[in-house]
Each structure stands twice: as C-alpha cells, then as structure tokens.
Motif scaffolding. Structure first.
Motif, PDB file in Angstrom:
ATOM      1  N   UNK A 282      21.760  58.493 -56.604  1.00 43.75           N
ATOM      2  CA  UNK A 282      22.146  59.671 -56.094  1.00 43.75           C
ATOM      3  C   UNK A 282      23.121  59.566 -54.734  1.00 43.75           C
ATOM      4  N   UNK A 283      23.400  58.561 -54.242  1.00 42.55           N
ATOM      5  CA  UNK A 283      24.440  58.307 -53.110  1.00 42.55           C
ATOM      6  C   UNK A 283      23.675  58.584 -51.886  1.00 42.55           C
ATOM      7  N   UNK A 284      22.473  58.988 -51.611  1.00 41.09           N
ATOM      8  CA  UNK A 284      21.700  59.303 -50.289  1.00 41.09           C
ATOM      9  C   UNK A 284      21.626  57.914 -49.927  1.00 41.09           C
ATOM     10  N   UNK A 285      21.419  56.571 -50.241  1.00 43.79           N
ATOM     11  CA  UNK A 285      21.091  55.606 -49.690  1.00 43.79           C
ATOM     12  C   UNK A 285      22.154  54.986 -48.798  1.00 43.79           C
ATOM     13  N   UNK A 286      23.479  55.117 -49.327  1.00 49.15           N
ATOM     14  CA  UNK A 286      24.536  54.906 -48.717  1.00 49.15           C
ATOM     15  C   UNK A 286      24.848  55.864 -47.660  1.00 49.15           C
ATOM     16  N   UNK A 287      24.626  57.083 -47.859  1.00 50.40           N
ATOM     17  CA  UNK A 287      24.601  58.200 -46.717  1.00 50.40           C
ATOM     18  C   UNK A 287      23.739  58.006 -45.591  1.00 50.40           C
ATOM     19  N   UNK A 288      22.588  57.537 -45.837  1.00 47.00           N
ATOM     20  CA  UNK A 288      21.447  57.147 -44.742  1.00 47.00           C
ATOM     21  C   UNK A 288      22.010  55.952 -43.846  1.00 47.00           C
ATOM     22  N   UNK A 289      22.685  55.050 -44.562  1.00 47.25           N
ATOM     23  CA  UNK A 289      23.287  53.528 -44.106  1.00 47.25           C
ATOM     24  C   UNK A 289      24.415  53.872 -43.075  1.00 47.25           C
ATOM     25  N   UNK A 290      25.133  55.115 -43.786  1.00 50.67           N
ATOM     26  CA  UNK A 290      26.571  55.171 -43.028  1.00 50.67           C
ATOM     27  C   UNK A 290      26.026  56.228 -41.674  1.00 50.67           C
ATOM     28  N   UNK A 291      24.888  56.874 -41.596  1.00 50.19           N
ATOM     29  CA  UNK A 291      24.475  57.574 -40.447  1.00 50.19           C
ATOM     30  C   UNK A 291      24.077  56.730 -39.624  1.00 50.19           C
ATOM     31  N   UNK A 292      23.847  55.327 -39.770  1.00 48.30           N
ATOM     32  CA  UNK A 292      23.325  54.489 -38.901  1.00 48.30           C
ATOM     33  C   UNK A 292      21.841  54.186 -38.883  1.00 48.30           C
ATOM     34  N   UNK A 293      21.040  54.334 -39.872  1.00 43.33           N
ATOM     35  CA  UNK A 293      19.792  54.140 -40.117  1.00 43.33           C
ATOM     36  C   UNK A 293      19.815  52.776 -40.677  1.00 43.33           C
ATOM     37  N   UNK A 294      19.317  51.850 -40.143  1.00 43.91           N
ATOM     38  CA  UNK A 294      19.162  50.412 -40.193  1.00 43.91           C
ATOM     39  C   UNK A 294      18.466  50.211 -41.743  1.00 43.91           C
ATOM     40  N   UNK A 295      18.891  49.201 -42.639  1.00 42.19           N
ATOM     41  CA  UNK A 295      18.379  48.884 -43.681  1.00 42.19           C
ATOM     42  C   UNK A 295      17.045  48.571 -43.578  1.00 42.19           C
ATOM     43  N   UNK A 296      16.686  47.901 -42.646  1.00 40.45           N
ATOM     44  CA  UNK A 296      15.138  47.466 -42.380  1.00 40.45           C
ATOM     45  C   UNK A 296      14.110  48.633 -42.253  1.00 40.45           C
ATOM     46  N   UNK A 297      14.992  49.585 -41.312  1.00 41.96           N
ATOM     47  CA  UNK A 297      13.822  50.656 -40.905  1.00 41.96           C
ATOM     48  C   UNK A 297      13.720  51.376 -42.192  1.00 41.96           C
ATOM     49  N   UNK A 298      14.656  51.685 -43.024  1.00 38.51           N
ATOM     50  CA  UNK A 298      14.624  52.640 -44.171  1.00 38.51           C
ATOM     51  C   UNK A 298      13.799  51.940 -45.300  1.00 38.51           C
TER      52      UNK A 298
ATOM     53  N   UNK B 169      20.256  42.663 -48.845  1.00 35.43           N
ATOM     54  CA  UNK B 169      20.815  42.999 -49.881  1.00 35.43           C
ATOM     55  C   UNK B 169      21.483  44.428 -49.966  1.00 35.43           C
ATOM     56  N   UNK B 170      20.506  45.358 -49.459  1.00 36.32           N
ATOM     57  CA  UNK B 170      20.942  46.559 -49.133  1.00 36.32           C
ATOM     58  C   UNK B 170      21.933  46.690 -48.143  1.00 36.32           C
TER      59      UNK B 170
END
Length: 482
Positions: free
Chosen positions: A156-172, A476-477
C-alpha cells in the motif's frame, strides 16, 4: 516502549476491522476453552475409573480365601497408573501406551488399554487438548491473522511513508511484533487459566505449571517473530502467507510425523513375538526347576543342603519347594529385566534420534518439553513399568517365602494325594492382606524440569535464531526503503 505502543495499537485497530481475523481468534479461543474443559473432564473420569478399578483389584486380592501360596502367585494382581494432574493439559503418551498391567508369577506383562488403541484413526492425529491447540492451531491462526503485517504496508506504500517520516525500521517492526505478540497472549490466556485451575483445584505442582506456561509463551513468541520477519522479507502479502504456511506444514505437521519413522528405522524394536521367543529360548537354557537331573538346579540343591548342613531335602528346616520357587523367580525376573532394559535402551535411542530432528522443528521441541513437564512422556511410562515390575517381584517372592517357611516339604509334596496335607498347605488369608498396595511414585519436580531441559535449550536456540532473523529483517526494510 512508549513509541512502540502506538504502532501496536494501530495494528490492533487494523485487526479489529478485519472480521475474518476477529472470527478466527474468537473461534480458536473458544476451542481452547472447550479443549480445556473436555480434557479436564476426560482426565478426571479416567483418574476416577483407574482409582476405582485399583481399589477393586486390591480388595479382591485381599479377599482370597485360605489357599496354597503358589496359587496366589498365579492368581495375580492388577495395577493401574494414576494420572498426574497436568495430564489434563497434555496427556502425552498415556493414550497410546496403556495404563493397566496384570502382574503374575513367572511373567512380565506389558501395559494394556490405551485409549487410542480402542478409538478411531482420527484420534491418532491429535487429541483435543490445550497442548494440541497451542502447538498446532495457535501458530496457524497467528499466520492467517498477521501474515501481511509488514508486506501489506509495503504493497500500500504506507511502509515507505512511515520510514520517510522518520520512524526507524527497528521501532516499526518492534511495534508490529508487539501486536502479534499480544495476539499470542490472547491465544495463551485460556491455557494460563487452565493451568492456574489445575494448580489450585487439582493439586498440580506450581513450578511445572509455570514452566509449561513459560514454554508455550516462548513457543508462540518464536512464531510471532517468524511471522513479522517473513512478512518483512516478502515482496507481497500473498508470498508471505505461502512461505509461512510452508514453514508451519513442515515444522508442525510433517516433521513430527516423519520423526517416529526415522527413529524406528535407526533403532528398530523387536516385535512382541520375537521377544517372547527369545525369552523362552533363554529360559530353557537357564534350567528347569522341575527336572531333578537339571545341572543348574542339581547344583542349587547341593549348595542348599551344604548351607543347612543336612543330607536330604526332607531334612531341611524349610520347605525346599519354596526355596526352588524363590530361586526360579529370581532367575526368570533377572532375564525379564534384561529384555526390558534392552527395550528401554532402544526406545531411548529412538528418542535421541527424534531429539536431533526436533532441532529442525520448534513444534517437536515444544511437544517434548510439554510432555516431560506434565509427567506424561515415555520416560514416565517406563517409570510405571519399572515400579510395577518391582512390585510384582516383591509380591511373588513374599508368597514364595511363605511357601518355604510356612509349609513343610512333606505336606507340599503330598498335597495332591493326601486330603490332610492339602488342607495344611492352605495358609491364613491374613498373609496376603498384609501385602502392601501398589503406590506409584511419580517423577519429582526436579526430575521433570531436568528431563525438559534439552527441549528448553532447543526452544532457546530457536528464539536466538528468531532474534537474528528479526535484525536481518530490520536491515532489509531499512535498505529497501532507503
């Protein structure tokens, strides 16, 4: 932790919107409750039946009339294995191995009346118990509910959006893992209530119950980590679902079914007929106490006469026929024990082979840990067999000593020709009433936990592997959306 919780709450809101997921969770939780209730009722009914039959067998043994002690040896006795309280959670091998043994002189019988042997083939797949639900069904439901927890966001593209907003992949991913872990906690809740009730209401030991709960919590955590990691690696949610179903099928269904076949091939067991033939062959080689010219028992007679300082068996202060019975039972029992130990050794070889295979399957490791802690594993069955045999030997030798000490050689030899002798060889029934009842000694908490330790280490290894896989998924993310 505070930054992880909003992510977990968001995933839960997504879950609640999915009617299929909610219905699946509710159905499995209800199934867990039904499994707990039916398993507890089944265990209570079985325990009541066994206790009642044991009391009846004890009473009938005590109520025998005055008779020759060797008649009592052949009358025999029945003993039943009592069920541990945690068998209501995981009955283990009890339904397969049998729970009653007929004890008699000159023979070592096997256990009979296993539930599965008297039921349909469907029961062999798995009995509806809390352990079965958690081992097989709970991971499957977790897969169907959460297989797309990361892959769906990528689609859906929300993963890239969350990472772009500065949410670390580990925290996500940690937040998503917390959501899947809470699903596992929901599935574990009925089991926790069941174990608590078994401790409070049925007298189960608290430490093994806590160990069971901790083991299943670790097992479901392994699946939660695997679901999040596989979903993170998969390019599409459908791919994640297929991969997770393949892993579940291989580790939870195929390997536990293949392992016994592999173990049997590595250490084949002789059939009951082969054992019986071997025992009869060895018995003939040992000697025949009824043959006056048998070399072994001729030497035994000479040693006995020399020990008592007499020239004829008629002059012995004890009944020589009773001494023969004592010696004969000692010899045959030692032979039975050798065959039993050989059987136990083969079974332990098979268990070791299955233990190696369990390195590839957290489900197998969990099954072995669960049965060991509940006291329903194969080692518990062997404990019952060994204690029943020791009890059989004690009863038979008590009766043989009664024949040697309470009867005269003359009366014993002439009991079939002389009515008076036949009456005199019948001893008071108080002698067998004095025989103690069978008291099974279950494994201690320390012994149970020690038996479960190898499987616990395997689960620990899977948790370590899961943590490595989770870190790889985070990287990987991060790289895939950089």
């Amino acid at each position: 932790m505070t930054s992880i919780l909003p992510i977990a709450r968001h995933e839960w809101r997504q879950l609640v919107r999915s009617r299929v997921a909610v219905i699946g969770l509710v159905l499995v939780i209800l199934l867990s409750i039904v499994a707990a209730a039916t398993a507890a009722a089944h265990r209570e009914a079985n325990a009541d039946i066994r206790a009642r039959f044991q009391a009846t067998a004890d009473q009938r043994f005590d109520d025998q009339p005055a008779r020759h002690p060797h008649r009592v040896v052949h009358y025999g006795h029945f003993v039943f294995r009592p069920l541990p309280a945690l068998a209501a959670f995981d009955p283990g091998v009890d339904s397969f191995t049998g729970n009653m043994i007929y004890l008699e002189g000159h023979r070592q019988n096997s256990a009979n009346f296993g539930d599965v042997r008297q039921s349909s083939l469907l029961a062999r797949f798995g009995l509806l118990t809390p352990a079965f639900v958690l081992q097989l069904l709970a991971p499957l439901v977790m897969i169907f509910v959460a297989f797309g927890i990361v892959a769906r966001d990528r689609d859906s593209g929300t993963l890239r959006q969350s990472l772009t907003l500065g949410v670390p992949a580990g925290r996500l991913l940690a937040g998503k893992l917390a959501a899947v872990g809470s699903i596992a906690g929901l599935l574990l809740l009925p089991a926790a209530v069941t174990l608590g009730w078994l401790v409070v209401g049925e007298g189960a030991a608290p430490l093994p119950a806590a160990a069971l709960l901790g083991g299943y919590a670790a097992y479901l955590l392994i699946w939660a980590v695997a679901i999040v990691a596989v979903s993170a690696f998969a390019k599409q949610a459908r791919t994640a679902l297929l991969a997770l179903l393949a892993v579940w099928t291989a580790t939870a269904v195929l390997l536990p079914r293949v392992a016994p076949t592999v173990a049997l091939g590595a250490a084949p067991l002789p059939t009951r007929l082969e054992n019986d033939i071997g025992i009869q062959r060895d018995l003939r080689a040992m000697g025949d106490s009824h043959d006056p010219n048998d070399p072994f028992f001729t030497a035994f007679r000479e040693r006995t006469l020399e020990r008592y300082g007499v020239a004829r068996v008629e002059d012995l202060p004890v009944n020589y026929r009773g001494l023969l019975a004592v010696e004969g039972e000692r010899m045959t029992s030692s032979l039975f024990d050798r065959y039993a130990e050989r059987q136990f050794a083969r079974e332990r070889e098979q268990a070791a082979t299955a233990g190696l295979i369990s390195l590839l399957s957290p489900t197998m490791a969990m099954q072995r840990l669960s049965m060991a802690v509940a006291g329903t594993d194969l080692e518990g069955h062997r404990r019952f067999l060994s204690q029943a045999e020791a009890y059989r030997y004690d009863i038979v030798q008590r009766l043989n000593r009664m024949q040697a000490e309470a009867l005269t050689y003359s009366d014993d030899s002439n009991r079939n020709r002389d009515i008076g002798a036949a009456q005199r060889v019948r001893i008071d029934p108080d002698n067998w009433r004095a025989v103690p009842d069978f008291a099974y000694r279950a494994a201690t908490t320390t012994e149970k936990l020690h038996a479960a330790l190898p499987s616990a280490l395997v689960l620990g290894g899977w948790l370590l592997l899961g943590s490595i896989l989770f870190r790889m998924a985070v990287r990987h993310v991060t790289r895939g959306n950089a």
